[in-house]
Design a protein around this motif. Structure first.
Motif, PDB file in Angstrom:
ATOM      1  N   GLU A 189      27.396  32.804  47.762  1.00 26.68           N
ATOM      2  CA  GLU A 189      26.497  33.945  47.571  1.00 26.68           C
ATOM      3  C   GLU A 189      25.066  33.480  47.318  1.00 26.68           C
ATOM      4  OE1 GLU A 189      26.624  37.959  44.872  1.00 26.68           O
ATOM      5  OE2 GLU A 189      26.884  36.062  43.807  1.00 26.68           O
ATOM      6  N   ASP A 243      31.848  41.295  33.692  1.00 30.95           N
ATOM      7  CA  ASP A 243      31.892  41.682  35.100  1.00 30.95           C
ATOM      8  C   ASP A 243      31.033  40.784  35.977  1.00 30.95           C
ATOM      9  OD1 ASP A 243      33.673  43.727  34.534  1.00 30.95           O
ATOM     10  OD2 ASP A 243      32.076  45.159  34.101  1.00 30.95           O
ATOM     11  N   ALA A 249      32.189  40.550  44.058  1.00 30.63           N
ATOM     12  CA  ALA A 249      30.921  40.813  44.740  1.00 30.63           C
ATOM     13  C   ALA A 249      30.456  39.593  45.524  1.00 30.63           C
ATOM     14  CB  ALA A 249      29.857  41.241  43.733  1.00 30.63           C
ATOM     15  N   ARG A 252      31.631  38.936  49.180  1.00 31.00           N
ATOM     16  CA  ARG A 252      30.996  39.633  50.307  1.00 31.00           C
ATOM     17  C   ARG A 252      30.053  38.734  51.091  1.00 31.00           C
ATOM     18  NH1 ARG A 252      29.475  44.059  46.067  1.00 31.00           N
ATOM     19  NH2 ARG A 252      31.461  45.177  45.839  1.00 31.00           N
ATOM     20  N   ALA A 280      36.936  41.918  50.037  1.00 32.78           N
ATOM     21  CA  ALA A 280      35.477  41.815  50.058  1.00 32.78           C
ATOM     22  C   ALA A 280      34.982  40.778  51.053  1.00 32.78           C
ATOM     23  CB  ALA A 280      34.954  41.482  48.660  1.00 32.78           C
TER      24      ALA A 280
END
Length: 323
Positions: A189, A243, A249, A252, A280
C-alpha cells in the motif's frame, strides 16, 4: 491474550482493580512481543547457507539466512508470524507452552523444513527476522504494530535482494506469514513501486488486531465491550488505533498475484476477517488470486505447518508465476 478461559460469572465477580489489571496486561502483551530463539538452521537439512544482515527501509539491522540453489533464477523471500523467528517457535517448551496451551498451539513450529522444500524445488531462499524478533535489531521502542512498522522490513528485504550481484536479475516471490503477511500488504500500500518486479505472493493467515482481541475476549469470558477499552490502552502505548492495524484496506493496493490460506476454524480469528482481506485484493479472475481453507483442525499452528506437510499447492502457485 492467551490466559485460560473463564466464565462470565467469574468475570462479573472480579473486583474492578483486578479487571483493570487484566485489561492492562492484555494491552501490554499485545503491544510488545518476547523474542523467540533460533533453535534450527538449514544445516540440519544438509544445506549450505550464509548468515546475512541488511538494513530495513529505516536502517534497522535485520538478520537472516540466504540459501542458494544451484542454477536457480528465482528467490523466495520468507518472513514469519508474530512471536516467531525465521526458525519458528518452540511452543512445546516453557514459557511458550503455557502461553499457547489454551488455544491448543503447544506444539513446535520449525520453519527450516520449508526452506529445504523450496531449495529442493529449485529456488534460492532468503529467510529473515522482522524487527524486534529473532536476532534482528530492536526498533520503535520494541513495539509491535500489526505490520505497520514491520512493512519497512519487507521493503528492506527487497532492496537487499536487488543489492546482491548474484540476484540482480533473479525473479522474486514472497512467502509471508501472519504479522509478516500484514507487513507485506502494508508495504504494498505504502510503496507499490518496490513490488513492480515481484512475481507473486503467498500470504499465510493474515489477520486484524480487533478480531484477534474480540476472539480472545470471547475465550476468556470478557464482554466484547472490553475490546474498545483494550484498544484505547493499546493506542496509548503504540499510537495506533486497532482498526489501523487491520490489513483489509491495505489489501486493496495489491497488484501481485496472491495466494491466501488460513485454518478455517482457528479460534484466534474468524473466517470473515481473512475472507475480507482476500476480497479486498483486486483480481480479474482465478489466475490473479486464490484462497484456500485448511480444515479438520482448530490449531492455528497447523496453518504454519501446512506447507511442509502439503507443499503441492504453494509450489504449483510459485511455479505458475515464476517459470
Amino acid at each position: 491474550m492467551t490466559t485460560q478461559p473463564q466464565t462470565a460469572d467469574a468475570v462479573a465477580d472480579r473486583p474492578d482493580d483486578q479487571l483493570d489489571a487484566l485489561l492492562t496486561d492484555i494491552a501490554e502483551d499485545f503491544s510488545t512481543s518476547p523474542r523467540s530463539p533460533i533453535l534450527h538452521t538449514p544445516a540440519e537439512h544438509g544445506l549450505s547457507f550464509q548468515d546475512v544482515t541488511f538494513p530495513s527501509e529505516d536502517g534497522t539491522p535485520l538478520e537472516g539466512w540466504f540459501v542458494p540453489a544451484e542454477g536457480a533464477d528465482t528467490v523466495v523471500v520468507i518472513n514469519h508470524p508474530r512471536w516467531f523467528s525465521r526458525s519458528g517457535l518452540p511452543a512445546h517448551l516453557e514459557p511458550w507452552r503455557s502461553k499457547w496451551a489454551g488455544t491448543g498451539n503447544d506444539v513446535e513450529v520449525n520453519f527450516v523444513p520449508d526452506i529445504a522444500i523450496l531449495h529442493a524445488a529449485g529456488y534460492h531462499v532468503l529467510a529473515y527476522d522482522l524487527r524486534n524478533f529473532g536476532h534482528s535489531g530492536a526498533a520503535n521502542g520494541g513495539l509491535t504494530s500489526g505490520g505497520i512498522f514491520e512493512s519497512r522490513d519487507v521493503i528492506g528485504s527487497l532492496r537487499y535482494v536487488r543489492s546482491r550481484p548474484d540476484l540482480n536479475d533473479a525473479k522474486i516471490a514472497l512467502f509471508s506469514r501472519c504479522l509478516g503477511a500484514n507487513a507485506t500488504l502494508f508495504a504494498m500500500e505504502r510503496a507499490p513501486q518496490a513490488f513492480e518486479h515481484v512475481r507473486c505472493l503467498v500470504a499465510c493467515q493474515p489477520l486484524s488486531a480487533r478480531v484477534v482481541l474480540e476472539q480472545g475476549a470471547k475465550r476468556n469470558g470478557l464482554p466484547v465491550e472490553c475490546v474498545d477499552e483494550i484498544g484505547r490502552r493499546i493506542r496509548l502505548r503504540t499510537s495506533f488505533h486497532l482498526d489501523a492495524m487491520s490489513p483489509v484496506a491495505a489489501a486493496r493496493s495489491v497488484r501481485t498475484p496472491t495466494l491466501v490460506y488460513q485454518v478455517h476454524d482457528d479460534p484466534m480469528t474468524r473466517p470473515t476477517d481473512v475472507q475480507a482481506v482476500f476480497d479486498a485484493i483486486p483480481g480479474q479472475d482465478g489466475r490473479d488470486k486464490e484462497l484456500f481453507w485448511i480444515t479438520g483442525t482448530t490449531r492455528r499452528w497447523d496453518g504454519y505447518l501446512h506447507f511442509q506437510n502439503n507443499p503441492t499447492r504453494v509450489l504449483d502457485w510459485l511455479a505458475r508465476h515464476t517459470r
